[in-house]
Design a protein around this motif. Sequence first.
Motif, PDB file in Angstrom:
ATOM      1  N   SER A  99     -11.403  -1.049   5.827  1.00 59.57           N
ATOM      2  CA  SER A  99     -12.338   0.000   5.737  1.00 59.57           C
ATOM      3  C   SER A  99     -11.883   1.531   5.494  1.00 59.57           C
ATOM      4  CB  SER A  99     -12.996   0.161   7.245  1.00 59.57           C
ATOM      5  OG  SER A  99     -12.150   0.301   8.146  1.00 59.57           O
ATOM      6  N   ASP A 100     -10.648   1.642   5.624  1.00 61.21           N
ATOM      7  CA  ASP A 100      -9.991   2.618   5.158  1.00 61.21           C
ATOM      8  C   ASP A 100      -9.458   2.756   3.795  1.00 61.21           C
ATOM      9  OD1 ASP A 100      -7.935   5.027   7.046  1.00 61.21           O
ATOM     10  OD2 ASP A 100      -7.910   4.782   4.694  1.00 61.21           O
ATOM     11  N   GLU A 101     -10.211   3.618   3.027  1.00 66.83           N
ATOM     12  CA  GLU A 101      -9.731   3.553   1.481  1.00 66.83           C
ATOM     13  C   GLU A 101      -8.351   3.537   1.347  1.00 66.83           C
ATOM     14  OE1 GLU A 101     -11.124   5.605  -2.476  1.00 66.83           O
ATOM     15  OE2 GLU A 101     -12.280   5.998  -0.649  1.00 66.83           O
ATOM     16  N   ASN A 102      -7.838   4.778   2.125  1.00 67.02           N
ATOM     17  CA  ASN A 102      -6.246   5.144   1.691  1.00 67.02           C
ATOM     18  C   ASN A 102      -5.424   3.949   2.198  1.00 67.02           C
ATOM     19  OD1 ASN A 102      -6.915   7.778   0.838  1.00 67.02           O
ATOM     20  ND2 ASN A 102      -6.679   8.466   2.722  1.00 67.02           N
ATOM     21  N   LEU A 103      -5.914   3.125   3.018  1.00 65.27           N
ATOM     22  CA  LEU A 103      -5.157   2.059   3.714  1.00 65.27           C
ATOM     23  C   LEU A 103      -4.999   0.892   2.513  1.00 65.27           C
ATOM     24  CD1 LEU A 103      -3.428   0.917   5.861  1.00 65.27           C
ATOM     25  CD2 LEU A 103      -5.347   0.116   6.843  1.00 65.27           C
ATOM     26  N   TYR A 124       9.502  -0.657   8.489  1.00 68.87           N
ATOM     27  CA  TYR A 124       9.576   0.878   8.707  1.00 68.87           C
ATOM     28  C   TYR A 124       8.123   1.372   9.188  1.00 68.87           C
ATOM     29  CZ  TYR A 124       9.441   5.738   7.306  1.00 68.87           C
ATOM     30  OH  TYR A 124       9.579   7.118   7.401  1.00 68.87           O
ATOM     31  N   LEU A 125       7.212   1.070   8.361  1.00 66.38           N
ATOM     32  CA  LEU A 125       5.807   1.644   9.061  1.00 66.38           C
ATOM     33  C   LEU A 125       5.430   1.189  10.222  1.00 66.38           C
ATOM     34  CD1 LEU A 125       4.048   1.202   5.621  1.00 66.38           C
ATOM     35  CD2 LEU A 125       4.615   3.454   6.707  1.00 66.38           C
TER      36      LEU A 125
ATOM     37  N   GLU B   6       3.276   7.341   6.021  1.00 65.61           N
ATOM     38  CA  GLU B   6       3.385   6.967   7.493  1.00 65.61           C
ATOM     39  C   GLU B   6       2.050   7.277   8.024  1.00 65.61           C
ATOM     40  OE1 GLU B   6       5.568   8.540   5.919  1.00 65.61           O
ATOM     41  OE2 GLU B   6       7.715   8.175   6.430  1.00 65.61           O
ATOM     42  N   SER B   7       1.312   8.244   7.647  1.00 63.08           N
ATOM     43  CA  SER B   7       0.055   9.015   8.326  1.00 63.08           C
ATOM     44  C   SER B   7      -1.093   7.972   7.961  1.00 63.08           C
ATOM     45  CB  SER B   7      -0.231  10.266   8.056  1.00 63.08           C
ATOM     46  OG  SER B   7      -0.398  10.537   6.876  1.00 63.08           O
TER      47      SER B   7
END
Lengths: 164, 213
Positions: A99-103, A124-125, B6-7
């Motif tokens: 749902s998160d566009e940035n993701l 890492y994330l 990261e965020s």
Amino acid sequence: MSNDFYTSSILPYSGIIIKICRAYTDSQEDFEDYYQEVCLQIWRSKDKFRGDSKWSTWVYRLSLNICLTLMKKKRKTHQYYSTDNIVQNEFTDDKTIFSDENLNLLYEAIKQLSEVDRAVILLYLEEKPNKIIAEIIGTTPNNIGVRISRIKERLKKILNEKIN
Amino acid sequence: MKKSIESIWKNGFLDKETILLPKLNNLSSQKSIHIIDKFKRRFKININALIVFSFIILVISFIVKIQIMGILIFILLNIVAIINKKLLKSLKKIDKNVSSYWYLKSFDTWMQAQIAFNMKMSRYIYPYVTIALSSGFWYSSSFQKALDDLFGGYNPYIIYGIPIYWVIVTLCIVILSTIFGARIYKWDLNLVYGSTLKKLDELIKDMETLRTQ
């Protein structure tokens, strides 16, 4: 696979397994197949866990290896079918999986990385220390540190290109 | 892009709904279909190879003048091809709309029936091939000439028009191939389909363990 084993030994790590499977697949169908295969292989190989590393580290390593193997197999099968003109366009672009566009954008950028770089950045994330990442990938923590900086730079570049 | 990766990652996965667990059902369905499809492809290729090979043998037999052998082998290979084509047709009838386990089980049942049938046939096929080769060579004038050249006026031991030694050797091979025909077929089967059959066996065992746990 017993429900007990799934609940106690796989479910707590399902988050990272899902994230890994997402990074190596292009469709919901493939993602579900990869997830099932990872769970099945973890259950099958559980007796091979010698306790040299943490169970979680072992699960990550196994998940990555299985995804990489499946990816290679898939490519081979895809090539086979493509040359025979039996199945075309088997892969579908599933760009809005979250749902998160940035993701979604970040995942698209991660998928442009090499297979190993994808593994490194995912771990890492997930805030795994360089030592653990190095253990999983099979290199030194110093190499991982340098690699992460380069990958982050590359990701930023890809993301900026996507936005602009 | 102002946010750090990261965020983005952290915020993206804040919502638990983002990580929806896929249902673990119909395990290994893709795998089973893949194994069976692979077998079908190889089986089809082998049937076609049999037909092509039968024509090659026929043509060569006419060129080297061993027509009897060529015709007999041609007939045999085509009969084997036709029978196996029928078997392949029955394989295609296996219902795919069942669970992977039952799909694999149906395939395994078909496979066992096919192996049993071909093992029975092998008891006749190998002796037939021996007789075809033996009679083909015996009645071939070029073969007789070759024997003459090799032994310098070859004169076979013949009683009532029957070449005794030739027939004894042929009979021995016929008896041996009747006894070992099924084993030779099994060996041949393992050579061609061994890895696929092993994978099938492992998968069924795995699924059976899954079902019992």
